[in-house]
Structures are given as C-alpha cells and as structure tokens.
Design an enzyme around this catalytic site. Structure first.
Site, PDB file in Angstrom:
ATOM      1  N   HIS A 146     -62.375 -60.163  -1.354  1.00  0.00           N
ATOM      2  CA  HIS A 146     -62.605 -59.423  -0.104  1.00  0.00           C
ATOM      3  C   HIS A 146     -64.058 -59.538   0.369  1.00  0.00           C
ATOM      4  CE1 HIS A 146     -58.772 -57.394  -0.967  1.00  0.00           C
ATOM      5  NE2 HIS A 146     -58.820 -56.859   0.246  1.00  0.00           N
ATOM      6  N   GLU A 200     -60.176 -54.217   4.476  1.00  0.00           N
ATOM      7  CA  GLU A 200     -58.759 -54.031   4.849  1.00  0.00           C
ATOM      8  C   GLU A 200     -58.611 -53.466   6.255  1.00  0.00           C
ATOM      9  OE1 GLU A 200     -55.732 -54.751   3.219  1.00  0.00           O
ATOM     10  OE2 GLU A 200     -57.106 -55.960   2.022  1.00  0.00           O
ATOM     11  N   ASP A 202     -52.882 -61.776  -3.014  1.00  0.00           N
ATOM     12  CA  ASP A 202     -54.014 -60.874  -3.284  1.00  0.00           C
ATOM     13  C   ASP A 202     -53.501 -59.453  -3.071  1.00  0.00           C
ATOM     14  OD1 ASP A 202     -56.717 -59.947  -3.644  1.00  0.00           O
ATOM     15  OD2 ASP A 202     -56.923 -59.796  -1.479  1.00  0.00           O
ATOM     16  N   SER A 203     -54.321 -58.473  -3.435  1.00  0.00           N
ATOM     17  CA  SER A 203     -53.951 -57.081  -3.165  1.00  0.00           C
ATOM     18  C   SER A 203     -53.878 -56.815  -1.663  1.00  0.00           C
ATOM     19  CB  SER A 203     -55.005 -56.149  -3.761  1.00  0.00           C
ATOM     20  OG  SER A 203     -56.266 -56.421  -3.173  1.00  0.00           O
ATOM     21  N   CYS A 233     -57.328 -63.319  -6.308  1.00  0.00           N
ATOM     22  CA  CYS A 233     -57.819 -61.970  -6.580  1.00  0.00           C
ATOM     23  C   CYS A 233     -58.404 -61.945  -7.979  1.00  0.00           C
ATOM     24  CB  CYS A 233     -56.649 -60.991  -6.476  1.00  0.00           C
ATOM     25  SG  CYS A 233     -57.074 -59.303  -6.921  1.00  0.00           S
ATOM     26  N   CYS A 290     -65.235 -60.586  -5.933  1.00  0.00           N
ATOM     27  CA  CYS A 290     -64.006 -60.044  -5.332  1.00  0.00           C
ATOM     28  C   CYS A 290     -63.802 -60.820  -4.040  1.00  0.00           C
ATOM     29  CB  CYS A 290     -64.176 -58.554  -5.046  1.00  0.00           C
ATOM     30  SG  CYS A 290     -62.865 -57.836  -4.028  1.00  0.00           S
TER      31      CYS A 290
HETATM   32  N1  DGL Z   1     -59.570 -59.269  -3.672  1.00  0.00           N
HETATM   33  C1  DGL Z   1     -59.416 -58.556  -4.918  1.00  0.00           C
HETATM   34  C2  DGL Z   1     -60.350 -59.115  -5.971  1.00  0.00           C
HETATM   35  O1  DGL Z   1     -60.772 -60.255  -5.862  1.00  0.00           O
HETATM   36  C3  DGL Z   1     -59.415 -57.148  -4.522  1.00  0.00           C
HETATM   37  C4  DGL Z   1     -59.409 -56.117  -5.426  1.00  0.00           C
HETATM   38  C5  DGL Z   1     -58.827 -54.785  -5.012  1.00  0.00           C
HETATM   39  O2  DGL Z   1     -57.794 -54.727  -4.362  1.00  0.00           O
HETATM   40  O3  DGL Z   1     -59.427 -53.813  -5.462  1.00  0.00           O
HETATM   41  O4  DGL Z   1     -60.650 -58.497  -6.959  1.00  0.00           O
END
Ligand code: DGL
Length: 274
Positions: A190, A156, A15-16, A78, A188
C-alpha cells in the site's frame, strides 16, 4: 515452438485491498500480454492487525478462487500475507506462488549511514519470516523497524495526499531520520502509493526502496522456467474482484489503475464467514 495449453491461462494476484495494485502495475509493465486477475480482500483489510491464522485462511481461500479460475501462477502482492501464508500456499497448490517481503538486502547494500528503516504492518514486522530476513541480511547495519498503523486505511480510501496521511507519515518517518536512517524500505505494498508524500517529508537525499519491480522480474523468471509465458501477441486484460462492496472499491481501483474498471463481488464461498 510448442506451448503447454496453460501458458495462455491468466496470472492471479491478491492483496488485502488496493495496495497490491502497485505490484500489478509492475507486472503489467513486465508482462504486457498476460491476462491478470486481481482480488482485493477489502472485507478484511487491514491484514496487518489480524492474526497470522486469519490471514493464512484468507490467503488460502483467495488462492483457491484464483486457481479455480485457471490461474497458472499466483502472486501474493502483500507482505503481511506472504509472511503468514506463503509456505502453506506452496504446500497446498501446485502452481508457482510468488510472494513479496521487505527489501532488506538491497537497502543494506545502499545505505551509507549504516541505518536502514523498515515501514510495514505490525503483522509483517512481528512474524518469523521477517525475523529470518533480518538475521540473513541485516547484519552490520542498524535496522529500525516502524509499524505504521493507519496508513493502509488512508490508501484504501484514496487519501494519498491528505493532511491525515501527511501527519501519520511525519509521525512515523521523522524520528527514523533523527536516528540516522538514510534508506527507507516500503515493506507494505500500500505504501508505494504514498511515495510522493514520504519523499516530500523525508527529503530528496533519502533512498526509498520498493521491491515491486523485482517481484515482476521474479514472476517472469518463474513463468519462463516453467514454460508458462503466454505466447499471445495481443495486449493482456485485467479483471478485478473484491470481497467488500464493489461500489465502494471501484472508484479507488479506477483511480489507481487510471481506467474506469469493472469490479465484481467475490463469490460468497470465498468471502469471510462473518
Ligand atoms: N498491502 C499489504 C502488505 O503489503 C497490506 C497490509 C494490510 O492490509 O494491513 O502488507
């Protein structure tokens, strides 16, 4: 029964940042004896305001890293990276690649008011993949889309209950409720960690739809059909990497994973070039 050698290999997940841990948690529930490799691309978070080309390039680099560590399958945990890169990843890598996208279909099946809201990043909501998803499953209901700038950053930094997170969620969610939404899609990974706050603000009558458990089932199906389920009886292990600073990322991963985990620095060649 005879298992191919690579059935004992690990599964890669990325993921990011730390959002994909919400998917990792479901994968661990579903597949207790698999070894799991997790990469948080923390040097590049958030993906949601980057170009699709950038997110695609990062997804390819991280998948190369995971496949180089013998990942037998890769989960793009993600929504933003799935939208930008899943086709490219599937064409470049031979291992099964599982992605995640906003759960429009289940939400449309659930809504009674006929109004569904999607919370996601700008990258996810402006991509072709999401437009196709809406065209396929969104007919007959009103689908409100809400980009949620700033929410990923709250997660984060471990701000799951802060006043800042509460104010952002109220700003994004309350107008959707006023427009009649009774079902909120977490688009998302997160945002799963903000579910208690979203529930608190939206109230008990609202359905919150999160596809993470379905992704873990889908991964199991893909491994089964490729004869790749681990034959090991022991409990699997998790290993964590970040492209950012391990010292910064470790406390949040440890908090979310409920364990004092070791977080390694992703090797330089897989990190962003800036
Ligand atoms: N967890 C990512 C998603 O599902 C995060 C996106 C991000 O880093 O902006 O889209």
């Amino acid at each position: 029964m005879c298992f191919p050698m690579n059935a004992t290999y690990p599964i890669g997940i990325f993921d990011s940042g730390v959002g994909g841990l919400s998917v990792l948690r479901e994968i661990r529930r579903e597949l207790a004896n698999e070894d799991l490799l997790y990469v948080a691309d923390s040097a590049c978070v958030p993906y949601g305001d980057k170009s699709p080309q950038f997110v695609e390039a990062r997804s390819v680099a991280i998948t190369e890293f995971l496949v180089g560590r013998n990942a037998k399958a890769v989960v793009v945990a993600c929504n933003t990276a799935t939208g930008a890169a899943i086709m490219t990843l599937r064409s470049r890598f031979s291992v099964p690649i599982v992605g995640i996208e906003p759960a429009v279909k289940p939400a449309v099946g659930k809504t009674e008011s006929g109004v569904v809201a999607v919370l996601a990043t700008n990258g996810t909501l402006s991509g072709d993949k999401f437009a196709n998803l809406l065209a396929r499953f969104g007919a007959g209901v009103d689908v409100l889309i809400q980009p949620c700038a700033g929410l990923v950053e709250q997660v984060e930094t471990g701000e799951f209950y802060s006043d800042g997170a509460r104010a952002l969620i109220a700003k994004y969610v309350l107008p959707l409720l006023e427009r009649g939404a009774d079902t909120i899609i977490l688009g998302c990974t997160h945002y799963t960690f903000l579910t208690p706050l979203i529930r608190d603000i939206a109230g008990p009558a609202i359905s919150i739809v999160d596809p993470n458990a379905a992704i873990a089932h889908e991964l199991r199906r893909r491994l089964e059909s490729n004869n790749l389920l681990s034959p090991d009886a022991r409990r699997g292990k998790e290993r964590f990497w970040t492209s950012g600073s391990p010292d910064d990322v470790k406390p949040v991963i440890s908090q979310l994973w409920n364990a004092d985990v070791e977080v390694r620095r992703l090797p330089k060649r897989y990190c962003p070039s800036t």
